[in-house]
Design a protein around this motif. Structure first.
Motif, PDB file in Angstrom:
ATOM      1  N   THR A 178       0.839  -1.196   0.000  1.00  0.00           N
ATOM      2  CA  THR A 178       0.000   0.000   0.000  1.00  0.00           C
ATOM      3  C   THR A 178       0.879   1.253   0.000  1.00  0.00           C
ATOM      4  O   THR A 178       0.600   2.237  -0.699  1.00  0.00           O
ATOM      5  CB  THR A 178      -0.912   0.022   1.236  1.00  0.00           C
ATOM      6  N   PHE A 179       1.960   1.192   0.791  1.00  0.00           N
ATOM      7  CA  PHE A 179       2.888   2.315   0.878  1.00  0.00           C
ATOM      8  C   PHE A 179       3.504   2.592  -0.494  1.00  0.00           C
ATOM      9  O   PHE A 179       3.578   3.747  -0.939  1.00  0.00           O
ATOM     10  CB  PHE A 179       3.982   1.990   1.904  1.00  0.00           C
ATOM     11  N   LEU A 180       3.911   1.528  -1.190  1.00  0.00           N
ATOM     12  CA  LEU A 180       4.503   1.686  -2.520  1.00  0.00           C
ATOM     13  C   LEU A 180       3.484   2.271  -3.496  1.00  0.00           C
ATOM     14  O   LEU A 180       3.805   3.147  -4.300  1.00  0.00           O
ATOM     15  CB  LEU A 180       5.018   0.336  -3.034  1.00  0.00           C
ATOM     16  N   GLN A 181       2.259   1.787  -3.393  1.00  0.00           N
ATOM     17  CA  GLN A 181       1.217   2.298  -4.279  1.00  0.00           C
ATOM     18  C   GLN A 181       1.031   3.803  -4.065  1.00  0.00           C
ATOM     19  O   GLN A 181       0.912   4.575  -5.013  1.00  0.00           O
ATOM     20  CB  GLN A 181      -0.094   1.550  -4.032  1.00  0.00           C
ATOM     21  N   GLN A 182       1.044   4.213  -2.784  1.00  0.00           N
ATOM     22  CA  GLN A 182       0.894   5.645  -2.484  1.00  0.00           C
ATOM     23  C   GLN A 182       2.077   6.438  -3.029  1.00  0.00           C
ATOM     24  O   GLN A 182       1.904   7.517  -3.602  1.00  0.00           O
ATOM     25  CB  GLN A 182       0.776   5.855  -0.969  1.00  0.00           C
ATOM     26  N   LEU A 183       3.296   5.900  -2.855  1.00  0.00           N
ATOM     27  CA  LEU A 183       4.482   6.606  -3.346  1.00  0.00           C
ATOM     28  C   LEU A 183       4.443   6.748  -4.865  1.00  0.00           C
ATOM     29  O   LEU A 183       4.862   7.771  -5.422  1.00  0.00           O
ATOM     30  CB  LEU A 183       5.761   5.866  -2.921  1.00  0.00           C
ATOM     31  N   ILE A 184       3.923   5.708  -5.543  1.00  0.00           N
ATOM     32  CA  ILE A 184       3.802   5.775  -7.003  1.00  0.00           C
ATOM     33  C   ILE A 184       2.772   6.837  -7.393  1.00  0.00           C
ATOM     34  O   ILE A 184       3.011   7.689  -8.243  1.00  0.00           O
ATOM     35  CB  ILE A 184       3.417   4.394  -7.587  1.00  0.00           C
ATOM     36  N   ASN A 185       1.621   6.793  -6.700  1.00  0.00           N
ATOM     37  CA  ASN A 185       0.561   7.755  -7.006  1.00  0.00           C
ATOM     38  C   ASN A 185       1.007   9.193  -6.757  1.00  0.00           C
ATOM     39  O   ASN A 185       0.616  10.108  -7.475  1.00  0.00           O
ATOM     40  CB  ASN A 185      -0.686   7.461  -6.165  1.00  0.00           C
ATOM     41  N   GLU A 186       1.802   9.382  -5.701  1.00  0.00           N
ATOM     42  CA  GLU A 186       2.275  10.736  -5.372  1.00  0.00           C
ATOM     43  C   GLU A 186       3.417  11.168  -6.289  1.00  0.00           C
ATOM     44  O   GLU A 186       3.907  12.295  -6.180  1.00  0.00           O
ATOM     45  CB  GLU A 186       2.765  10.781  -3.918  1.00  0.00           C
ATOM     46  N   GLY A 187       3.893  10.237  -7.117  1.00  0.00           N
ATOM     47  CA  GLY A 187       5.003  10.572  -8.013  1.00  0.00           C
ATOM     48  C   GLY A 187       6.358  10.528  -7.326  1.00  0.00           C
ATOM     49  O   GLY A 187       7.366  10.929  -7.900  1.00  0.00           O
TER      50      GLY A 187
END
Lengths: 437, 262
Positions: free
Chosen positions: B123-132
């Motif tokens: 989930t953390f990685l997904q957020q980091l990807i979404n945030e760029g």
């Protein structure tokens, strides 16, 4: 003649309702053998779950074919009950088709709709019988169902087939009698299904038809009364208890295990002795975990009564799929069997007399309990919110904490966790060694 | 190769506060295979500049296998000490690469006085990807590769997280092929409930063999996992079918670490 029928009917109805109410009291008492658990939170969510899961059968639709067949039987059961109301009132008041004059044009439409449902129920039950006894669908043909559970399932299906056949035969005869303007048979428009069956009966004399119609009427309603009183002894009890069970189903994440405050406190008093209460204030020892049904929560016992032995849990259990002894369905069946044995013991002796048996060991073996991976597939699979995992975990707690009954590998694991802060025998000083590895 | 990692104690000594605590877990700390996942995740955090800390030698088993084997006493002791440590440092947010640690920290520590925002590394990685913050290579190592994803029980059914890991995989342009049993119907790898630490009961096959066969049936070249125990179990299952040269079991963090843009 009518008066005798009315009196007979009242006696039958009275006896059926009386016996059933006794059963309700007994079931309630048995469920309350379990420990208290407060489940009064979040009422709106609970009502929503009941509507979605029990009324709406949400989880059934993961398997579309049995879901549609089950929906037919379920809808038929609920809606045809409106017709039972008319039959019941007719019986008490000595009338025939009491609602027909009141509902006018709507009446044949309603009865026609019931007939369509009755045919659907009949077909679905026949398909269910074939799935069980001819196709041998695995979850319906496993060893744990040998004996009474298989007989129970077939009895339910056969009874429903008979009841529906009686209902349709009754209406067919009724239509023929109507067409002959026989006294007492209120004339209605033709019913959708049985109007096609009238030729079968039109060759019979009116006297014979009245006899058949009356016999079917009586057998049908007596069958309904008998079925009502069969429910408490059958897996079919789910038609009633699915509703409260879905309401009281757990709302917290499935992965979460229930806390044991009594042990939390023991650890707290050990770590911070000043917080420990005075010795004489110490409470009576409550058994850690569950050895028998009285140690489980009342919700676990309601679960056991709500189980209709469909086996969706067992079919999704990784241990069972790979040939282990564990079957979540059997956990629920064993819990119910034990609860009923304890209940009978109390009925016989007035109070509980130790029978030197317990749910663990005598009903559920240690080998079964050990095989659980706590994956929650059984919990997820259950259409009516039964939680076999919760029972398994409580029994495991009893084995470890009260009997010190653990496989050697688990003893090693525990001593590693205690001494090395990890389940393996590594030095705690190396916990951050991965940084430089 | 070493990874630049600071401990909570070092942060506290310098008067700084990290963005997040990385709870490594026992498998991630000691198991050689899982250490690679831990390092991959730490490298990603370093690369994108997430200020994170570990507890290091102060971290201890959450007590998950103890509790699920039935040993509530031991669990409560482990939890008591961990909560003491975490609260002592004033930890607010925890990320972990182990769904068992994730579940117990998120769901079971609050009743004992441990309240944190707990987040699984996928989930953390997904957020980091979404945030760029995490930027992935165009045409990375996994682009177009046939990959199947194994839902771990404690991320999936346990906590209803099915989409975040899949979104990370999709961000790497993989060809995601689902197993017959996936999402809510996903099958366990066989390690949960403290099974990892004991022999299986007598049966017709092993749970991990069965699950690995289901994964192999998809024809995928990579089985993506989110749990160090699943990774071990599935790797053994793949070996059992002698497919280890053709099919790799990888944690999603390892895949992301290999796909980072320069």
């Amino acid at each position: 003649m009518h008066l005798i029928q009315q009196i007979l009917f009242l006696i039958c109805a009275g006896v059926a309702i009386y016996i059933f109410s006794k059963s309700v009291v007994r079931i309630r008492r048995n469920i309350n053998l379990g420990r208290d658990e407060d489940i009064s939170d979040n009422k709106p969510q609970r009502w929503r779950n009941m509507v979605l899961l029990a009324l709406g059968q949400k989880k059934m639709f993961k398997k579309p074919i049995p879901a549609f067949l089950h929906l037919a039987v379920y809808a038929g059961f609920i809606i045809i009950n409106i017709e039972i109301l008319e039959i019941f009132l007719d019986g008490i008041l000595g009338k025939h088709r009491l609602f027909a004059p009141m509902l006018g044009m709507l009446y044949p439409f309603l009865i026609g709709f019931f007939e369509v449902l009755a045919v659907l129920v009949l077909v679905a039950c026949l398909v269910f019988l074939i799935r069980r006894n001819v196709l041998h669908v695995r979850r319906l043909w496993m060893g744990e169902l040998n004996g009474w559970p298989k007989t129970d399932a077939n009895l339910i299906l056969i009874t429903e087939v008979i009841l529906m056949t009686l209902f349709l035969t009754m209406n067919s005869c009724d239509l023929v009698l109507q067409s002959r303007n026989v006294e007492h048979y209120t004339v209605t428009n033709a019913f959708w299904i049985t109007s096609h069956f009238t030729p079968i009966f039109s060759g019979l004399s009116s006297g014979t038809l009245v006899a058949i119609e009356r016999s079917c009427w009586w057998l049908h309603i007596l069958g309904v009364f008998a079925f009502l009183n069969y429910l408490p002894y059958s897996k079919h009890l789910h038609i009633l208890l699915a509703f409260p069970n879905a309401y009281y189903g757990r709302l917290i994440p499935q992965g979460e295990m229930k806390n044991m405050p009594e042990i939390q406190n023991e650890v707290l008093y050990m770590m911070e002795p000043d917080k420990a209460p005075a010795a004489d204030a110490a409470q009576e020892h409550k058994r850690f975990g569950a050895k028998d049904v009285q140690d489980l929560s009342w919700k676990n016992l309601l679960d056991a009564y709500s189980c209709t032995e469909c086996g969706r849990c067992t079919a999704s259990c990784p241990a069972n799929m790979t040939g282990k002894l564990l079957s979540p369905r059997k956990i629920m069946m064993d819990t119910r069997d034990r609860m009923e044995a304890v209940g009978k013991n109390i009925d016989k002796n007035g109070t509980w007399q130790d029978d030197s048996k317990s749910l663990v060991h005598d009903y559920i073996s240690v080998e079964e309990l050990r095989a659980c991976t706590s994956c929650q597939a059984c919990v997820e699979a259950c259409p009516v919110s039964i939680n076999p995992l919760d029972i398994i975990m409580q029994l495991r707690r009893y084995l470890i904490m009260e009997e010190s009954n653990a496989p050697q590998e688990w003893n090693l694991m525990s001593s590693n966790i205690e001494n090395n802060m990890a389940p393996w025998k590594f030095s705690p000083d190396d916990r951050d060694a991965w940084v430089n590895a | 190769m070493s990874v630049a990692v600071r401990s909570m104690a070092e942060y506290a000594a310098s008067g700084e506060t990290p963005e997040v605590l990385f709870w490594v877990g026992c498998a991630g700390s000691f198991d050689q295979r899982a250490q690679r996942i831990t390092r991959a995740f730490a490298q990603i955090l370093n690369k994108v500049g997430v200020k994170f800390a570990i507890l290091g030698k102060e971290e201890a088993c959450t007590g998950d296998p103890a509790r699920r084997s039935g040993n509530e006493f031991l669990f409560q002791m482990m939890a008591y000490n961990n909560i003491h440590t975490l609260n002592g440092y004033g930890v607010k947010k925890i990320v972990t690469a182990c769904p068992h640690c994730f579940n117990i920290l998120k769901n079971e520590y609050p009743a004992l006085g441990g309240n944190y925002e707990v987040i699984h590394h996928t989930t953390f990685l997904q957020q980091l990807i979404n945030e760029g913050r995490v930027r992935l290579k165009d045409g990375g190592a996994f682009k177009g590769k046939k990959i199947t994803y194994h839902d771990s029980c404690y991320l999936g059914r346990g906590n209803n997280i099915y989409d975040a890991p899949r979104e990370v995989l999709e961000a790497m342009d993989v060809e995601l092929v689902e197993m017959k049993r996936c999402r809510t119907n996903g099958m366990c790898c066989g390690a949960g409930g403290a099974q990892m630490f004991k022999e299986e009961e007598k049966g017709t096959t092993r749970v991990n063999f069965e699950r690995a066969e289901q994964a192999l049936e998809t024809g995928a070249n990579i089985i993506a996992a989110n749990c160090p125990f699943c990774t071990t179990m599935l790797t053994d299952g793949v070996k059992n079918k002698e497919q280890e040269d053709n099919v790799k079991v990888m944690d999603i963090a390892e895949m992301v670490a290999q796909s980072l843009a320069e």
